[in-house]
Write a protein that holds these residues in place. Structure first.
Motif, PDB file in Angstrom:
ATOM      1  N   THR A   1       6.923   7.838   7.562  1.00  0.00           N
ATOM      2  CA  THR A   1       5.815   7.008   8.033  1.00  0.00           C
ATOM      3  C   THR A   1       6.218   5.543   8.127  1.00  0.00           C
ATOM      4  O   THR A   1       7.218   5.123   7.573  1.00  0.00           O
ATOM      5  N   GLY A   2       5.381   4.775   8.815  1.00  0.00           N
ATOM      6  CA  GLY A   2       5.638   3.350   9.022  1.00  0.00           C
ATOM      7  C   GLY A   2       5.354   2.529   7.782  1.00  0.00           C
ATOM      8  O   GLY A   2       5.157   3.078   6.701  1.00  0.00           O
TER       9      GLY A   2
ATOM     10  N   SER B   1       0.812  -1.224   0.000  1.00  0.00           N
ATOM     11  CA  SER B   1       0.000   0.000   0.000  1.00  0.00           C
ATOM     12  C   SER B   1       0.841   1.266   0.000  1.00  0.00           C
ATOM     13  O   SER B   1       0.556   2.214  -0.716  1.00  0.00           O
ATOM     14  N   LYS B   2       1.878   1.283   0.815  1.00  0.00           N
ATOM     15  CA  LYS B   2       2.650   2.507   0.961  1.00  0.00           C
ATOM     16  C   LYS B   2       3.351   2.909  -0.348  1.00  0.00           C
ATOM     17  O   LYS B   2       3.137   4.024  -0.833  1.00  0.00           O
TER      18      LYS B   2
ATOM     19  N   SER C   1       0.909   4.121  -2.917  1.00  0.00           N
ATOM     20  CA  SER C   1       0.424   5.495  -2.735  1.00  0.00           C
ATOM     21  C   SER C   1       1.445   6.498  -3.255  1.00  0.00           C
ATOM     22  O   SER C   1       1.089   7.535  -3.803  1.00  0.00           O
ATOM     23  N   ALA C   2       2.725   6.200  -3.090  1.00  0.00           N
ATOM     24  CA  ALA C   2       3.755   7.107  -3.601  1.00  0.00           C
ATOM     25  C   ALA C   2       3.776   7.071  -5.119  1.00  0.00           C
ATOM     26  O   ALA C   2       3.886   8.094  -5.790  1.00  0.00           O
TER      27      ALA C   2
ATOM     28  N   LEU D   1      -4.725   1.832   0.918  1.00  0.00           N
ATOM     29  CA  LEU D   1      -5.093   1.128   2.147  1.00  0.00           C
ATOM     30  C   LEU D   1      -6.573   0.769   2.170  1.00  0.00           C
ATOM     31  O   LEU D   1      -6.980  -0.241   2.710  1.00  0.00           O
TER      32      LEU D   1
ATOM     33  N   MET E   1      10.885   9.796  -2.995  1.00  0.00           N
ATOM     34  CA  MET E   1      10.431   9.465  -1.642  1.00  0.00           C
ATOM     35  C   MET E   1      11.092   8.198  -1.129  1.00  0.00           C
ATOM     36  O   MET E   1      10.775   7.725  -0.039  1.00  0.00           O
ATOM     37  N   GLY E   2      11.975   7.623  -1.933  1.00  0.00           N
ATOM     38  CA  GLY E   2      12.731   6.479  -1.450  1.00  0.00           C
ATOM     39  C   GLY E   2      12.236   5.132  -1.952  1.00  0.00           C
ATOM     40  O   GLY E   2      12.669   4.093  -1.473  1.00  0.00           O
TER      41      GLY E   2
ATOM     42  N   TYR F   1       6.000  10.851   3.556  1.00  0.00           N
ATOM     43  CA  TYR F   1       6.258   9.446   3.221  1.00  0.00           C
ATOM     44  C   TYR F   1       7.517   8.859   3.850  1.00  0.00           C
ATOM     45  O   TYR F   1       7.483   7.781   4.441  1.00  0.00           O
ATOM     46  N   PRO F   2       8.676   9.536   3.742  1.00  0.00           N
ATOM     47  CA  PRO F   2       9.891   8.907   4.276  1.00  0.00           C
ATOM     48  C   PRO F   2       9.852   8.713   5.785  1.00  0.00           C
ATOM     49  O   PRO F   2      10.674   7.988   6.325  1.00  0.00           O
TER      50      PRO F   2
ATOM     51  N   GLY G   1       2.311   3.394   5.824  1.00  0.00           N
ATOM     52  CA  GLY G   1       2.233   4.770   5.340  1.00  0.00           C
ATOM     53  C   GLY G   1       1.178   5.616   6.019  1.00  0.00           C
ATOM     54  O   GLY G   1       0.744   6.624   5.473  1.00  0.00           O
TER      55      GLY G   1
END
Lengths: 330, 385
Positions: free
Chosen positions: B115-116, A207-208, A211-212, A273, A223-224, B112-113, B119
């Motif tokens: 967060t867990g 999910s994370k 989203s990016a 999410l 953002m990595g 973002y960088p 996110g």
């Protein structure tokens, strides 16, 4: 709130799918069957060995398709992407057909896992073509047109193989290649449950980065996010999901596009999410409804599932395209 | 310069012999940049010169074709991307089209960088988002759909997003292109405050030379193949340099004031303008718009009318700063009046007119030339047309 609606719909359609059919099973019988009470033996047979696994397959595979569509839409930043329109389902179908005919030549019937592997390889090949094309065209509609062409080519070759293969089992192959949830066994349900659920959990954990990535690839990289690896995983997961569907139920159209769109509008959000579980449940509901209609609309004749999904899904696609057009105006 | 040598201690961000380009083809070679923490570096140069290419290479969007880039003495191509994300934030020219995301959501992605694994924003993250939106003054946009706001508003949202990332280095590619003058100033003011108060280093490209000159500690002039100049604004904005950097063949750029003028109307002057003290500038431009070649004088070279006169008038009769108008200039002026159709005087009341200029007015009247105010001249012209 929206989740409650989806949950209620899922249960309602689940019950309807078990109760309704060429022979209606009274609801009281269904309760009796599940609570261990005594019920008509015929009803028990119908419910437990036919309708129940079939309904579960519709939920799992519907969810898998919707999720696969969602991943592809994310990947291509294209709301019209989906495993069927991009030709990925047809690619899977082609390779499954080839291997099936090949094994039938030796008198061997393919098992679930072999089917999935073949479908996965087919998905990846078709996906490879689509990726090659997508590098050359950055127009959204062109990508879809190219995908549809890939789909047609694969379907044509499949038809060719089916026509010239000489085996009575080809009849099955023909039915399968039109798409249907019929004939699902508990064993099948077991295999698909393992694959689909594990894959879905993986997707949820993504999910994370998803989203990016929704913002743009460059921002995601800043953002990595390791964009290359992420893209590869996205392709693998979406292909695995749609391969699983194709292996068990054949190619099913429009679920992959329509469900994420409907869910997005229902939730008024595109947050992964929310979207990932919602797409999954939404896909399950959508396929239960479509399978129900496929079975009872012209009972005892059964429609192919794609016939029904297209009726509901295609208008959604048209609506999305019209809205895009309108959005460009301002 | 040897790798790992002393300069890294002194400078926060350095590029050594950096070569940038697309698909392995070098576009600009041997770029050297050295900026200290909290400094603002601006890249200027004509369209297509390679400003974005340099910025994209620094953000690792394009691969480096040679040399090295150091942040805090560490090679950025060797640092873990996740760690880098906490140090560098970017704002790109690329347009994003997020679906169903509010502006607050977009700003939130900057966290973002931090967060867990799922996110989710913590309360602390939310507070940073809120604070940043207030700083950039976009709080009222919080619940608006990002796709439904204007380009200028989007640029401010994207700035807030980048600030939210709490970077030490911010890289911005033409960040003010859609902003009106008020927001341009606000935008640059925010960057300046952040660089002063929080020691944030800024590397950006700007098209607004006047603003670039005012805000930047260092300027990098990009013109194809190589870097033309790198230094402080004073070193870079020498008279005439910008004209050559941008290969200005039409109009002019005045480095001292940041003023641009359209090209002068060439030809035999039709009007002789007597001006001074800034009373002439707007009339010069009016004549330029009307396509009327004109002469003006006598102007002292430190008169505020002089810079514009010198680039717009077909002929300027002037004297060096702090010297008197001599007989030579007066003779030139009289000769010029002879060949002009009329004389326009922009100086208001007669009391302020120096007696030398008064003598020119008398001369003009004496030989039968019309002496008009700017208003009278324009009215006459309009009547003729």
């Amino acid at each position: 709130m929206s989740f409650i609606i989806l949950g209620v719909l899922l249960i309602v359609f689940m019950i309807l799918n078990i109760v309704k059919g060429s022979v209606d099973v009274p609801f009281s019988d269904v309760i009796a069957i599940f609570s261990g009470g005594d019920a008509n033996e015929v009803s028990r047979q119908i419910v437990l060995s036919m309708r129940m696994p079939r309904a579960l397959a519709a939920v799992l595979l519907g969810g898998a398709l919707a999720l696969s569509g969602y991943l592809l839409q994310t990947f291509f930043h294209n709301p019209l992407a989906g495993p069927f329109v991009l030709g990925i389902s047809s690619g899977a179908k082609l390779i499954v057909a080839i291997t099936m005919v090949f094994f039938l030549g030796f008198g061997i019937k393919m098992g679930s896992i072999a089917m999935i592997v073949a479908a996965f390889i087919g998905s990846m090949i078709a996906m490879g073509f689509v990726l090659l094309i997508s590098k050359r065209v950055n127009n959204m509609s062109m990508l879809i047109v190219a995908g549809i062409m890939v789909g047609y080519i694969c379907s044509a070759i499949t038809e060719f193989i089916v026509t010239f293969a000489d085996d009575s089992d080809i009849v099955n192959l023909h039915n399968w290649s039109l798409g249907s949830f019929s004939g699902t066994t508990w064993d099948n349900v077991g295999v698909m449950a393992v694959i689909v659920i594990i894959t879905t959990i993986f997707v949820f954990l993504l999910s994370k980065p998803i989203s990016a990535y929704q913002l743009s690839e460059t921002y995601a990289a800043n953002m990595g996010v390791n964009v290359k690896a992420f893209r590869a995983i996205l392709v693998l997961l979406s292909s695995l999901l749609s391969a699983c569907v194709t292996a068990f139920a054949g190619p099913i159209s429009f679920v992959g596009i329509a469900v994420p769109q409907i869910v997005k509008n229902l939730f008024k959000s595109s947050k992964p999410l929310l979207m990932i579980p919602a797409c999954f449940v939404g896909g399950g509901v959508f396929c239960l409804l479509c399978d129900l209609l496929a079975r009872i609309a012209f009972a005892p004749t059964e429609l192919s599932i794609s016939t029904v999904t297209a009726v509901f899904g295609a208008p959604v696609v048209i609506a999305v395209m019209l809205r895009r057009r309108a959005g460009k105006m301002d | 310069m040897a790798q790992g040598a002393a300069p890294h201690d002194k400078y926060y961000f350095t590029a050594e012999k950096m070569t940038v380009g697309y698909d392995g083809v070098p576009l600009i070679e041997n770029i050297d940049i050295e900026i200290a923490k909290g400094e603002i570096l601006t890249l200027i140069g004509p369209n297509g010169a390679g400003k974005s290419t340099i910025l994209k290479t620094i953000t690792k969007q394009l691969s480096l074709l040679g040399g090295a880039v150091y942040l805090n003495g560490e090679d950025i191509h060797k640092v873990n991307q996740k760690e880098l994300a906490k140090q560098i934030a970017v704002m790109l020219t690329e347009r994003i089209r997020p679906e169903l995301m509010t502006c607050e959501d977009v700003v939130g992605t900057g966290r973002y960088p931090y967060t867990g694994s799922l996110g989710l924003l913590t309360e602390e993250d939310e507070a940073v988002v809120k604070r940043t939106m207030e700083l950039v003054r976009i709080s009222e946009l919080a619940d608006r759909d990002f796709m439904a706001i204007s380009d200028g508003q989007r640029q401010r949202v994207m700035l807030a997003r980048a600030i939210c990332q709490e970077p030490e280095l911010m890289i911005l590619d033409e960040p003010t292109s859609f902003l009106d003058i008020r927001y341009k100033l606000e935008f640059l003011n925010i960057l300046q405050e952040m660089s002063r108060k929080q020691g944030m280093t800024v590397v950006m490209s700007l098209h607004e030379l006047d603003l670039a000159e005012r805000i930047s500690d260092k300027i990098l002039c990009v013109r194809g193949k190589t870097i033309d100049r790198f230094g402080t604004p004073d070193e870079v904005f020498e008279p005439g340099y910008i004209d050559s950097l941008y290969e200005l063949t039409v109009g002019s750029y005045d480095a001292s004031s940041g003023r641009v003028e359209l090209p002068r109307i060439e030809g035999e002057p039709e009007v002789f303008v007597i001006s001074g003290n800034g009373t002439g500038t707007s009339f010069f431009r009016q004549l330029q718009r009307l396509s009327v070649p004109f002469a003006t004088g006598i102007l002292s070279q430190n008169d505020i009318d002089y810079p514009v006169a010198s680039v717009l008038a077909a002929n300027v009769i002037s004297v060096p700063a702090f010297t008197f108008f001599g007989e030579g200039e007066l003779a030139q002026a009289r000769a010029q009046i002879d060949s002009c159709g009329c004389v326009v005087i922009t100086l208001g009341s007669e009391a302020t007119i120096p007696h030398e200029l008064n003598s020119l007015l008398e001369y003009a009247a004496g030989i039968g030339k019309q002496v008009l105010s700017p208003g009278e001249y324009l009215a006459q012209r309009a009547a003729q047309a």
